[in-house]
Design an enzyme around this catalytic site. Sequence first.
Site, mmCIF file in Angstrom:
data_model
loop_
_atom_site.group_PDB
_atom_site.id
_atom_site.type_symbol
_atom_site.label_atom_id
_atom_site.label_comp_id
_atom_site.label_asym_id
_atom_site.label_seq_id
_atom_site.Cartn_x
_atom_site.Cartn_y
_atom_site.Cartn_z
ATOM 1 N N CYS A 1 0.800 -1.224 0.000
ATOM 2 C CA CYS A 1 0.000 0.000 0.000
ATOM 3 C C CYS A 1 0.836 1.279 0.000
ATOM 4 C CB CYS A 1 -0.914 0.011 1.217
ATOM 5 S SG CYS A 1 -1.791 -1.550 1.456
ATOM 6 N N HIS B 1 -3.425 7.788 5.706
ATOM 7 C CA HIS B 1 -3.529 6.453 5.132
ATOM 8 C C HIS B 1 -4.956 5.942 5.351
ATOM 9 C CE1 HIS B 1 -2.055 2.863 3.324
ATOM 10 N NE2 HIS B 1 -2.339 2.124 4.376
ATOM 11 N N GLU C 1 -2.634 5.391 13.474
ATOM 12 C CA GLU C 1 -2.265 6.601 12.733
ATOM 13 C C GLU C 1 -2.655 7.863 13.497
ATOM 14 O OE1 GLU C 1 -2.429 8.390 8.180
ATOM 15 O OE2 GLU C 1 -3.797 6.756 8.728
ATOM 16 N N LYS D 1 -9.914 7.456 0.980
ATOM 17 C CA LYS D 1 -10.279 6.051 0.730
ATOM 18 C C LYS D 1 -11.761 5.816 0.985
ATOM 19 C CE LYS D 1 -5.810 3.790 1.687
ATOM 20 N NZ LYS D 1 -4.951 4.960 1.981
ATOM 21 N N HIS E 1 -9.591 1.700 -1.307
ATOM 22 C CA HIS E 1 -8.158 1.499 -1.115
ATOM 23 C C HIS E 1 -7.578 0.944 -2.410
ATOM 24 C CE1 HIS E 1 -4.310 0.665 0.413
ATOM 25 N NE2 HIS E 1 -4.622 0.295 1.655
ATOM 26 N N PHE F 1 1.531 -2.924 4.632
ATOM 27 C CA PHE F 1 1.877 -4.219 5.196
ATOM 28 C C PHE F 1 3.376 -4.433 5.041
ATOM 29 C CE2 PHE F 1 -2.464 -6.557 4.616
ATOM 30 C CZ PHE F 1 -2.944 -5.885 5.727
#
Length: 402
Positions: free
Chosen positions: A162, A294, A305, A326, A331, A390
Amino acid sequence: MRRVVITGAGTINALGGSVADTFEAFREGRCAIGPLDIRDVDRLTIGIGAQVAGYDQAAHFNRQQIALFDRYTQFAILAAREAIGQSGLTFTGDLAARAGVILGTSGGGLNTQDENYRVVYEEGKNRVHPFVVPKLMNNAAAAHLSMEWNLKGPSFTVATACASSNHAIGQAFQFVRSGMADVMVTGGAEAMLCFGGVKAWEGLRVMSRDTCRPFCATRSGMVQGEGAGVFVLEDYEHARARGAEILAEIAGVAMTSDASDIVMPSRQGAERAMIGALRDARLNPEDIGYINAHGTGTAANDKTECAAVAHVFERHADRLAISSTKSMHGHCIGATGAVELLACVMALREGVIAPTANWQELDPECALDVVPNTAREAKITACLSNAFAFGGMNAVLALKTA
């Protein structure tokens, strides 16, 4: 060190087929998440996504090109057409030799893989198309952009899940700033909304069955999207000398690794990335008026976050707008940072902050100004774009008005 500016931007995503369409959707707080229209959707537990609706490849490419271009490559080319067209650049002679392309993607030609696994395992055929490998490889989109626009400088693909797009844009920024190139075409593309792509994500049990509600107490997970965002990065003096329109300046970048867990995010890793981007851009926390988060809509990401932002910005955090787009375009995995960078450009150029759509209820662990549901006018001179992947791989970009 040279200054680096954006002189072209292009996109195709679930919100629209251009930057103007995407900006309009951001202003309206429009959510493009809906039922998936893909083969075997009835076999999926998750039946929603943010698809590029009504997409007709034959309207953009001929039969020979379609045989070579996976859906993700097609998206990259369409976004690049808009970005390079806006920049007004033609890559010939010395400029061609000093211009390159760095794109991010996570899955690459996943539609091609999915189709050909079906051919072999479901239909029982023993032969596949001879162009399967060139079509599915992760560097296919970057290669086709280099060939289409005669980009003869450094060209490659970044794959960090991502954070792929932010890593790619950060690398392109470094190449121009250091003098390795005068112009770089950069961003990301992704098309994972096929049966295998969605089925794989289902296994993680982080997917929402209704919609994406980042930072909301009732959030239920992430929703996949697809598309591409492409930008032209240029040496400031080179752009000014030719009278180019400057959309924004990329002032700094930072990349960190959590070095802790393959899927669980680390507050410390996110903090170091944001602090590093501020330091690289020579900006203070109070200079930042907006963060494109994010913000995946998962329980773990959002609270981590928000804690990182609250710690980095401390007393300034309650005066800082932070939103996750998003919630509107899904996403987009390896393309997500590139699509989201458009929200930063809009904030800087047009003074409009894209909202966090679908927000319903305050989560005490996400008690920041998340710009719920409605776009907001504000004077923004500097902002951050966060990407936390990730593998604990983080990349944060710092932008400001040029």
